[in-house]
Motif scaffolding. Sequence first.
Motif, PDB file in Angstrom:
ATOM      1  N   TYR A 133     -10.530  -7.423  -3.569  1.00 36.41           N
ATOM      2  CA  TYR A 133      -9.549  -7.224  -2.562  1.00 36.41           C
ATOM      3  C   TYR A 133     -10.691  -7.141  -1.247  1.00 36.41           C
ATOM      4  O   TYR A 133      -9.972  -7.346  -0.368  1.00 36.41           O
ATOM      5  CB  TYR A 133      -9.211  -5.786  -2.714  1.00 36.41           C
ATOM      6  CG  TYR A 133      -8.275  -5.031  -1.800  1.00 36.41           C
ATOM      7  CD1 TYR A 133      -6.748  -5.380  -1.931  1.00 36.41           C
ATOM      8  CD2 TYR A 133      -8.546  -4.445  -0.932  1.00 36.41           C
ATOM      9  CE1 TYR A 133      -6.064  -4.935  -0.939  1.00 36.41           C
ATOM     10  CE2 TYR A 133      -7.864  -4.070   0.167  1.00 36.41           C
ATOM     11  CZ  TYR A 133      -6.476  -4.163   0.207  1.00 36.41           C
ATOM     12  OH  TYR A 133      -5.580  -3.845   1.087  1.00 36.41           O
ATOM     13  N   CYS A 134     -11.616  -6.853  -1.192  1.00 38.80           N
ATOM     14  CA  CYS A 134     -12.634  -6.685  -0.236  1.00 38.80           C
ATOM     15  C   CYS A 134     -13.329  -7.911  -0.066  1.00 38.80           C
ATOM     16  O   CYS A 134     -13.969  -8.187   1.113  1.00 38.80           O
ATOM     17  CB  CYS A 134     -13.765  -5.760  -0.466  1.00 38.80           C
ATOM     18  SG  CYS A 134     -13.246  -3.983  -0.421  1.00 38.80           S
ATOM     19  N   THR A 173      -0.722  -1.146   6.852  1.00 38.03           N
ATOM     20  CA  THR A 173      -1.441  -1.322   5.508  1.00 38.03           C
ATOM     21  C   THR A 173      -1.331  -2.877   4.880  1.00 38.03           C
ATOM     22  O   THR A 173      -0.237  -3.550   5.145  1.00 38.03           O
ATOM     23  CB  THR A 173      -0.284  -0.566   4.591  1.00 38.03           C
ATOM     24  OG1 THR A 173      -0.452   0.687   4.860  1.00 38.03           O
ATOM     25  CG2 THR A 173      -0.776  -0.701   3.148  1.00 38.03           C
ATOM     26  N   SER A 174      -2.298  -3.353   4.240  1.00 45.62           N
ATOM     27  CA  SER A 174      -2.229  -4.776   3.770  1.00 45.62           C
ATOM     28  C   SER A 174      -1.380  -4.844   2.593  1.00 45.62           C
ATOM     29  O   SER A 174      -1.157  -4.014   1.590  1.00 45.62           O
ATOM     30  CB  SER A 174      -3.466  -5.105   3.268  1.00 45.62           C
ATOM     31  OG  SER A 174      -3.791  -6.016   2.518  1.00 45.62           O
ATOM     32  N   PRO A 193     -12.186  -1.046   3.413  1.00 42.87           N
ATOM     33  CA  PRO A 193     -10.869  -0.814   3.967  1.00 42.87           C
ATOM     34  C   PRO A 193     -10.258   0.305   3.358  1.00 42.87           C
ATOM     35  O   PRO A 193     -10.571   0.702   2.375  1.00 42.87           O
ATOM     36  CB  PRO A 193     -10.016  -1.957   3.808  1.00 42.87           C
ATOM     37  CG  PRO A 193     -10.763  -2.841   2.445  1.00 42.87           C
ATOM     38  CD  PRO A 193     -12.268  -2.218   2.963  1.00 42.87           C
ATOM     39  N   LEU A 225      -8.143   1.902   0.762  1.00 46.96           N
ATOM     40  CA  LEU A 225      -7.825   1.494  -0.561  1.00 46.96           C
ATOM     41  C   LEU A 225      -6.843   2.510  -1.459  1.00 46.96           C
ATOM     42  O   LEU A 225      -7.005   3.744  -1.360  1.00 46.96           O
ATOM     43  CB  LEU A 225      -9.098   1.162  -1.427  1.00 46.96           C
ATOM     44  CG  LEU A 225     -10.076   0.347  -0.915  1.00 46.96           C
ATOM     45  CD1 LEU A 225     -11.447   0.397  -1.856  1.00 46.96           C
ATOM     46  CD2 LEU A 225      -9.553  -1.284  -0.904  1.00 46.96           C
ATOM     47  N   SER A 246      -4.650  -1.913  -3.823  1.00 45.06           N
ATOM     48  CA  SER A 246      -3.917  -2.543  -2.801  1.00 45.06           C
ATOM     49  C   SER A 246      -4.269  -1.662  -1.385  1.00 45.06           C
ATOM     50  O   SER A 246      -5.185  -0.665  -1.504  1.00 45.06           O
ATOM     51  CB  SER A 246      -2.349  -2.209  -2.852  1.00 45.06           C
ATOM     52  OG  SER A 246      -2.034  -0.877  -3.102  1.00 45.06           O
ATOM     53  N   GLY A 247      -3.856  -2.167  -0.272  1.00 46.99           N
ATOM     54  CA  GLY A 247      -3.844  -1.261   0.760  1.00 46.99           C
ATOM     55  C   GLY A 247      -3.021   0.261   0.819  1.00 46.99           C
ATOM     56  O   GLY A 247      -2.231   0.446   0.209  1.00 46.99           O
TER      57      GLY A 247
END
Length: 363
Positions: free
Chosen positions: A136-137, A2-3, A100, A102, A44-45
């Motif tokens: 974020y992307c 997870t980012s 990704p 999210l 966030s991730g």
Amino acid sequence: MTSRRTVVRRAPGKLYVAGEYAVVEPGNTAILVAVDRYVTVTVSGTARTGVVVSSDLWPRSAHLRWQDGRLTGADGEAAHVVTAIETVADLLTERGLSVPPLSVSVTSALHENGRKYGLGSSGAVTVATIAAVASYCGLELSRDARFRLALLATARIDPKGSGGDLAAGTWGGWIAYRAPDRAFVLDLARSRGVEEALRTPWPGSEIRRLPAPNGLSLEVGWTGNPASTTSLVAGLHRRTWRGTPSHQKFVESTADFVHAAIGALEAGDGEGLLHQIRRARQELARLDDEVGLGIFTPELTALCDAAEAAGGAAKPSGAGGGDCGIALLAADAPHDIAQVHGRWTAAGVLPLPVRPAPEGNQA
């Protein structure tokens, strides 16, 4: 993995100053002001696939999954968040990029105990979600591109909406706004893609900044009765009033006082602006009498009367039927403002401690 990166963006609510109802048709201008109550979106991730959406406005989070480019599993209350995410995803897909996993969290200061103040919460959540998810992307988008994505997203839900709330939420401050033809915009995105819709001129669309009123304080009262702009505007569209001489008179009169109000703002003519706001109230009252939409409630009428008794000008803001009214009162007369607030409270109207939001408001 997870980012750990987290992106936070916010967008302000809005109030219509003049031009509501007419602005839903392309070519008609309205004046709006962004206010310092915000919707905040945190992205966030997540270790889960798809998208996890949560908010202080609904009781539980939702785990959404992608299917054919659309998110499934959402309740209707999350519709604007979901459509905003999908619209950013369409742009990413066109650029050969994937979305990704999210986690999207929404908090709102445009509500009280779940009831909306009528400050454009749907528009603010759309603008903030577009900005947060795009950032974020890794998408670097201009202010105009973020507005266009937000309009594409909301038009998919309700093509009748003008997008004025989106413009105010994106630019902040006082603005003059003229809507594009949403059918044209949607068709452009469907036939040529979102990327092309961001680049192609939108006929009739205009957004420009305006100065704040000279010597006047913007005061806002909330009736405590949430109203549905969508249903009120839809009610107007269902009636045979459109296309009649009365409709034409409304559009022409609205265009006249909106442009006169813009001129007064740009010239710093406070008294001239008050005169145009009074005209706006009268024209909305005429519309209400002829079409029977219920724009004016007893609370909104009391709000307007109290402001005018103090030498100011007032009107419903937006679709009416509840929600908020605005008043412009002499800024150097705090005693008069306090008296107006007292009369509002006695009539069941809550004075809201909101001020115009500054320009360049995205956090």
